[in-house]
Scaffold this motif. Sequence first.
Motif, PDB file in Angstrom:
ATOM      1  N   LEU A   1       0.859  -1.187   0.000  1.00  0.00           N
ATOM      2  CA  LEU A   1       0.000   0.000   0.000  1.00  0.00           C
ATOM      3  C   LEU A   1       0.892   1.233   0.000  1.00  0.00           C
ATOM      4  CD1 LEU A   1      -2.665   1.535   0.221  1.00  0.00           C
ATOM      5  CD2 LEU A   1      -2.665   1.076   2.679  1.00  0.00           C
ATOM      6  N   ILE A   2       0.756   1.990  -1.058  1.00  0.00           N
ATOM      7  CA  ILE A   2       1.616   3.154  -1.262  1.00  0.00           C
ATOM      8  C   ILE A   2       0.793   4.421  -1.187  1.00  0.00           C
ATOM      9  CG2 ILE A   2       2.732   4.393  -3.183  1.00  0.00           C
ATOM     10  CD1 ILE A   2       4.187   1.880  -3.911  1.00  0.00           C
ATOM     11  N   ASN A   3       1.363   5.462  -0.618  1.00  0.00           N
ATOM     12  CA  ASN A   3       0.736   6.783  -0.615  1.00  0.00           C
ATOM     13  C   ASN A   3       1.561   7.709  -1.496  1.00  0.00           C
ATOM     14  OD1 ASN A   3      -0.875   9.066   0.413  1.00  0.00           O
ATOM     15  ND2 ASN A   3       1.021   9.637   1.463  1.00  0.00           N
ATOM     16  N   ILE A   4       0.921   8.326  -2.462  1.00  0.00           N
ATOM     17  CA  ILE A   4       1.621   9.340  -3.287  1.00  0.00           C
ATOM     18  C   ILE A   4       1.039  10.694  -2.939  1.00  0.00           C
ATOM     19  CG2 ILE A   4       1.858  10.238  -5.641  1.00  0.00           C
ATOM     20  CD1 ILE A   4       2.626   7.554  -6.598  1.00  0.00           C
ATOM     21  N   SER A   5       1.855  11.534  -2.327  1.00  0.00           N
ATOM     22  CA  SER A   5       1.364  12.855  -1.922  1.00  0.00           C
ATOM     23  C   SER A   5       1.838  13.946  -2.875  1.00  0.00           C
ATOM     24  CB  SER A   5       1.823  13.174  -0.495  1.00  0.00           C
ATOM     25  OG  SER A   5       3.231  13.159  -0.429  1.00  0.00           O
ATOM     26  N   CYS A   6       2.753  13.632  -3.758  1.00  0.00           N
ATOM     27  CA  CYS A   6       3.311  14.645  -4.668  1.00  0.00           C
ATOM     28  C   CYS A   6       3.133  14.197  -6.119  1.00  0.00           C
ATOM     29  CB  CYS A   6       4.791  14.889  -4.364  1.00  0.00           C
ATOM     30  SG  CYS A   6       5.114  15.338  -2.650  1.00  0.00           S
ATOM     31  N   PRO A   7       1.890  14.208  -6.607  1.00  0.00           N
ATOM     32  CA  PRO A   7       1.628  13.620  -7.927  1.00  0.00           C
ATOM     33  C   PRO A   7       2.203  14.414  -9.086  1.00  0.00           C
ATOM     34  CG  PRO A   7      -0.342  14.668  -7.063  1.00  0.00           C
ATOM     35  CD  PRO A   7       0.668  14.695  -5.959  1.00  0.00           C
ATOM     36  N   SER A   8       2.633  15.650  -8.842  1.00  0.00           N
ATOM     37  CA  SER A   8       3.229  16.412  -9.945  1.00  0.00           C
ATOM     38  C   SER A   8       4.598  15.851 -10.308  1.00  0.00           C
ATOM     39  CB  SER A   8       3.392  17.895  -9.570  1.00  0.00           C
ATOM     40  OG  SER A   8       2.255  18.383  -8.914  1.00  0.00           O
ATOM     41  N   ASP A   9       5.196  15.132  -9.393  1.00  0.00           N
ATOM     42  CA  ASP A   9       6.537  14.583  -9.626  1.00  0.00           C
ATOM     43  C   ASP A   9       6.608  13.174  -9.056  1.00  0.00           C
ATOM     44  OD1 ASP A   9       8.377  16.960 -10.656  1.00  0.00           O
ATOM     45  OD2 ASP A   9       6.979  17.788  -9.194  1.00  0.00           O
ATOM     46  N   ILE A  10       6.098  12.243  -9.832  1.00  0.00           N
ATOM     47  CA  ILE A  10       6.035  10.850  -9.369  1.00  0.00           C
ATOM     48  C   ILE A  10       7.359  10.153  -9.672  1.00  0.00           C
ATOM     49  CG2 ILE A  10       4.878   8.628  -9.749  1.00  0.00           C
ATOM     50  CD1 ILE A  10       2.354  10.355 -10.468  1.00  0.00           C
ATOM     51  N   ASP A  11       7.829   9.389  -8.704  1.00  0.00           N
ATOM     52  CA  ASP A  11       9.106   8.696  -8.842  1.00  0.00           C
ATOM     53  C   ASP A  11       8.906   7.436  -9.688  1.00  0.00           C
ATOM     54  OD1 ASP A  11      11.357   7.066  -8.457  1.00  0.00           O
ATOM     55  OD2 ASP A  11      11.799   8.060  -6.547  1.00  0.00           O
ATOM     56  N   VAL A  12       9.504   7.424 -10.878  1.00  0.00           N
ATOM     57  CA  VAL A  12       9.298   6.307 -11.801  1.00  0.00           C
ATOM     58  C   VAL A  12       9.923   5.024 -11.255  1.00  0.00           C
ATOM     59  CG1 VAL A  12       9.802   5.442 -14.112  1.00  0.00           C
ATOM     60  CG2 VAL A  12       9.114   7.815 -13.812  1.00  0.00           C
ATOM     61  N   GLU A  13      11.038   5.158 -10.543  1.00  0.00           N
ATOM     62  CA  GLU A  13      11.667   3.957  -9.986  1.00  0.00           C
ATOM     63  C   GLU A  13      10.725   3.264  -9.001  1.00  0.00           C
ATOM     64  OE1 GLU A  13      14.374   2.648 -11.269  1.00  0.00           O
ATOM     65  OE2 GLU A  13      14.288   4.375 -12.619  1.00  0.00           O
ATOM     66  N   ASP A  14       9.993   4.068  -8.242  1.00  0.00           N
ATOM     67  CA  ASP A  14       9.039   3.479  -7.298  1.00  0.00           C
ATOM     68  C   ASP A  14       7.918   2.750  -8.037  1.00  0.00           C
ATOM     69  OD1 ASP A  14      10.524   4.384  -5.207  1.00  0.00           O
ATOM     70  OD2 ASP A  14       9.286   6.151  -4.802  1.00  0.00           O
ATOM     71  N   LEU A  15       7.531   3.296  -9.181  1.00  0.00           N
ATOM     72  CA  LEU A  15       6.514   2.595  -9.979  1.00  0.00           C
ATOM     73  C   LEU A  15       7.064   1.276 -10.498  1.00  0.00           C
ATOM     74  CD1 LEU A  15       4.790   5.359 -12.169  1.00  0.00           C
ATOM     75  CD2 LEU A  15       4.046   4.413  -9.977  1.00  0.00           C
ATOM     76  N   LYS A  16       8.326   1.306 -10.894  1.00  0.00           N
ATOM     77  CA  LYS A  16       8.934   0.062 -11.390  1.00  0.00           C
ATOM     78  C   LYS A  16       8.952  -1.001 -10.297  1.00  0.00           C
ATOM     79  CE  LYS A  16      11.763   2.147 -15.049  1.00  0.00           C
ATOM     80  NZ  LYS A  16      13.070   2.730 -15.360  1.00  0.00           N
ATOM     81  N   SER A  17       9.268  -0.574  -9.069  1.00  0.00           N
ATOM     82  CA  SER A  17       9.248  -1.534  -7.956  1.00  0.00           C
ATOM     83  C   SER A  17       7.836  -2.052  -7.734  1.00  0.00           C
ATOM     84  CB  SER A  17       9.720  -0.867  -6.658  1.00  0.00           C
ATOM     85  OG  SER A  17      11.003  -0.353  -6.828  1.00  0.00           O
ATOM     86  N   ALA A  18       6.884  -1.125  -7.749  1.00  0.00           N
ATOM     87  CA  ALA A  18       5.493  -1.522  -7.519  1.00  0.00           C
ATOM     88  C   ALA A  18       5.044  -2.525  -8.568  1.00  0.00           C
ATOM     89  CB  ALA A  18       4.591  -0.290  -7.529  1.00  0.00           C
ATOM     90  N   ALA A  19       5.547  -2.353  -9.790  1.00  0.00           N
ATOM     91  CA  ALA A  19       5.123  -3.217 -10.898  1.00  0.00           C
ATOM     92  C   ALA A  19       5.520  -4.666 -10.659  1.00  0.00           C
ATOM     93  CB  ALA A  19       5.715  -2.703 -12.204  1.00  0.00           C
ATOM     94  N   LYS A  20       6.527  -4.862  -9.814  1.00  0.00           N
ATOM     95  CA  LYS A  20       6.976  -6.237  -9.549  1.00  0.00           C
ATOM     96  C   LYS A  20       5.882  -7.075  -8.882  1.00  0.00           C
ATOM     97  CE  LYS A  20      11.806  -4.920  -9.425  1.00  0.00           C
ATOM     98  NZ  LYS A  20      12.722  -4.201  -8.514  1.00  0.00           N
ATOM     99  N   THR A  21       4.909  -6.396  -8.258  1.00  0.00           N
ATOM    100  CA  THR A  21       3.802  -7.152  -7.664  1.00  0.00           C
ATOM    101  C   THR A  21       2.819  -7.616  -8.734  1.00  0.00           C
ATOM    102  OG1 THR A  21       2.469  -5.160  -7.304  1.00  0.00           O
ATOM    103  CG2 THR A  21       3.939  -5.816  -5.508  1.00  0.00           C
TER     104      THR A  21
END
Lengths: 644, 644
Positions: A556-576
Amino acid sequence: MNIKRTFDRDSLTEEEIEFLKSFTKKCRGDILRMTTLATSGHPGGSMSSIDIYAILYGFCNVYPSDPFNPERDRIIISHGHTTPGVYSALGNYGFFDMEDAVLNFRTAGSPFEGHVEKSVPGIEWNTGNLGQGLSAACGFALNSRLNNLNCNIYCVMGDGEQAKGQIGEARRFAVKYKLNNLTVIVDKNGLQIGGKTSEIMPDNIKGNFEADGFHTIEIDGHDFNEIYSAVKKAHAIDSPVVIIANTIMGKGVSFMENRAKYHGSTLNTEDCKKALNELGERDDIDELINEKKLNKPIKSLNKRTDNRFVLEPDNKNIIYTRDKNTDNRSAFGNALFDIAKSYKEKTDSQRIPFAVFDCDLEGSVKTGAFRKEFSDNFFESGIEEHNAAVISGALSSESILTFFADFGVFGVDEVYNQQRLNDINNSNLKVVCTHCGIDVGEDGKTHQCIDYFGIINSTFGFKVIIPADPNQTDKAVRYIASHKGNFVLIMGRSVIPVILNEEGEPFFGENYEFKYGKTDTVRKGNDLTIISTGNMLTHALKGYEMLKEDGINPTLINISCPSDIDVEDLKSAAKTGLIITIEDHNVKTGVGTAIGTLIAENGINVKFRKLGATFYNSSGKSNELYKLAGLSPQDLYNAAKKEI
Amino acid sequence: MNIKRTFDRDSLTEEEIEFLKSFTKKCRGDILRMTTLATSGHPGGSMSSIDIYAILYGFCNVYPSDPFNPERDRIIISHGHTTPGVYSALGNYGFFDMEDAVLNFRTAGSPFEGHVEKSVPGIEWNTGNLGQGLSAACGFALNSRLNNLNCNIYCVMGDGEQAKGQIGEARRFAVKYKLNNLTVIVDKNGLQIGGKTSEIMPDNIKGNFEADGFHTIEIDGHDFNEIYSAVKKAHAIDSPVVIIANTIMGKGVSFMENRAKYHGSTLNTEDCKKALNELGERDDIDELINEKKLNKPIKSLNKRTDNRFVLEPDNKNIIYTRDKNTDNRSAFGNALFDIAKSYKEKTDSQRIPFAVFDCDLEGSVKTGAFRKEFSDNFFESGIEEHNAAVISGALSSESILTFFADFGVFGVDEVYNQQRLNDINNSNLKVVCTHCGIDVGEDGKTHQCIDYFGIINSTFGFKVIIPADPNQTDKAVRYIASHKGNFVLIMGRSVIPVILNEEGEPFFGENYEFKYGKTDTVRKGNDLTIISTGNMLTHALKGYEMLKEDGINPTLINISCPSDIDVEDLKSAAKTGLIITIEDHNVKTGVGTAIGTLIAENGINVKFRKLGATFYNSSGKSNELYKLAGLSPQDLYNAAKKEI
């Protein structure tokens, strides 16, 4: 000629008048050169305003060699299309090289744009969308008050734009706050693009200003002494003053005078030559055309000093423990009060460089504690959001830390264009929007700001921060107060529980540092990733728990700064293998969409689903509305079960 | 009592006054029941307005059994939060079951929402965001004129909202267009959420209305005879009239009177009982609380008839051949004139059910031909975009085909919230935005509408259409004129070549049918897919040709309906292995982003890149600006080469 920059004398000298005649003749020539060379621009209003510009830029406390002196008078041009007039006055007074402006007017990449832009020394505020200049001028007047500057503020306006309602808002604000160092000059040439102002939209400039409490003076706007004396008189009057200057569009060239066509049409080369001859100016248009072809580099302009003020970051925080549930807007109000009080104590100063703007919603947006303690820094702007947005933007660009707190539908939706222009003006505005999302509850669809991100993300400068709970809100407020630039802080209406970590301690508590752009991993699992924004996290956590009970382990991830989303974090999330976003926002333009397009652009291989609002919702308790919207914990659970 | 619905008599009878006293006593009771049951809502202003509502809904030509009769008077409530007052008057007059409203006020899914919503019979226009009601009322007044209806238009407003500038815009419009069947009633209770109106934002309601040319009448807003006589008097006056009704917030319950707190706070059960006793109303609050728990279904309401008017589709078109390059806005102007003229000829009628709104940009948005031929249907609204947006929205919801033509920054950015509320009101508005994109050229960054899609896509109803050339523009204009709903038609400024097929014939010519949502495959290849929107297609075609010369064969697609992109077409495009989007729009919120997120959601496997604006651009020729923006044919070529 060395002009004595003062309005203290009774009238101009003969010599000064002779100078001004010759000066404005040159300016009128330059207006024509500039627009004919560019084959676009607005000569007509430039020629009706030029005598006013000659007086203001000649006799006010503005200095070509020191154009950004903080004590200078501020001259705001509201009818921003009169750039040829403004630039010819500024250039001929020496604020920059006049020939540079003539040769590069409206040329791609040049600072001498079609509407006034503050990259040019002498320009205080970019305008062009009409009706905003007086609000900006009010902002500069507040700056002079808060910073104790002994300067005057001038706003030159067109008469066509007087139809715009925002000007009435600014008038009422100026009178309420006794902005008596503010002088407005309306160039009343009686024409606008479409024809006579009296036919396009009849108005009653004198009546409108007087009804709102301005003192009015009427003059001949082409008589130097009348302009000068009116300004002198205005300084002595104990209220904001408007000088209504009767002028002639195209003044100075017989075949241009009083012709609406020349509002926005330029002379061809032949007509320009005729006009220069009539003015008694040198006909150098052919030479200039050749010169322009050389594309010579522009001499560098004096660079504007960045006075935008923010606090030093510190490590102070208010921590909300698990027994201290509150709404994020109260956490904002508490943090705001705390940083102002700390600043005052630390600097031991009488005045604080803070300003807070409210639009009759103090109780709801929780700025009451600040108002009570710092009443000189609190500006109750009434139900005048457009005006408040521009005033606060202008003030924030000076050395005042400025907050504009309002409901989302007013602070973003109603005033998007004002925020866009603030952003273009490189302001330093902290917009705090409460009552965002369906979470606005019983106020219903007209009040549901479910587009805060989609809208403001269409600017290039504003960054959106959507804290998830009172603790994250506290840290986000301190962050925006200590970082330059435009921010919109988003919060809902409801009281929400303090988000806890798996040990039952506040997740955004003592050990949490707010780093802009950082993704918060609230729970860790391998079966899917849920990405939540803002106060949806409370509901997402419930959905998470329902899944856990079923033996499914989400991250469960919280993104509080959607104007600048960290792509590496998305890549990690994608592993699920599966990402589901959930947000209290229109699903078409929200954080989910931003994430979706990043997934596509970065070739991230993951199943992707997004949940968000798909219709204008109803009026009711927000938890009930979330059910109608398909955004309840159960809906999240169902979506996850369906995809796994 | 059977009320004689007329304002023709000199005064009310004794019997009528007795009836009204007892009627408003019941209404005041219901206001309290409703808000106490809902534990939210606005009782204070409801109680100050209720005597006005009792007169209007009682004596105007509005009929509970026939609430949508086209000849009815229109009563617009601008201070939309006074729902408890409005609903209690309507319910007790029989427009719906009063108990339904009491039990379901502000309950999720119920039609009795927190702010007036037109799903409730008797409500003409959803408001809630203040300052818009008078503009809507102007729209209804124009409807009565264009449809030759013998009805009166009333607008009831709050006094706090008088600070809003848009109201001044509406005043000036009403006076300019002599909307003499319009009567405004301001409930002047002197209080708003934050306290006294005279302290929050001092205003001069009488002075403001008079300066703009309204006739003013001042009355006691709790004296039935004064209200009745003022309305009668207003009907006889040859100008728009405002009745300033002095009232008392919370009127009728001693401990609520003149207390700003009750603007937006409700009574608890105990206080509600006290209040009902004081009013002499039955204390049934406990019974109602129990009743509410039963969640009984609401009796079905009279359903609003859909009067929104569109043309019958026909197959007429103006074809622009390859030697007839023009700008899309001229193609719009030509099509508009053509459909109006055809309608007039076909129906052989004196009046046409069309309206076109302009904001002093007729020459630029190309509505001049229409104005010349159909001057009664053309409304020059001056520089008052907020007002024009709402008037046109309201008018479009009646049986008038309504176009609002403006620059993109004004028609979308400046008035986004007005368009959002039009959409919530289910209007039928055809917004035509010219000068969109960097293509606005020399007018510079303040005028660059590079967010038209990102912004308007945050509504649920508006559909965006971005035609690529004059031929597609012609067909798109006819499409929106013959299909119900809200549309925004987007075009740039420049003259652009007619798009040709590979045979050199107009691509969007005689054999092309505009089907909403259809993707246009302009060129076919296998190496990559370029997706272009709007007048970018001209530039994309050049990039395409550069690639062809290099031996690379792209597919070139035009998407003109980005609100509804065909996913199957994206899947086909993906087969080329690479999709590059190019648009004259902010890259963060444009068509590329919509496509990107569809790629992610649908698990489409393709390399994906998007080109669009990444900063506020300069002032210059649009082709030069495209180079600065990285959107020239060369940039497209480079992007494709890099990825292949």
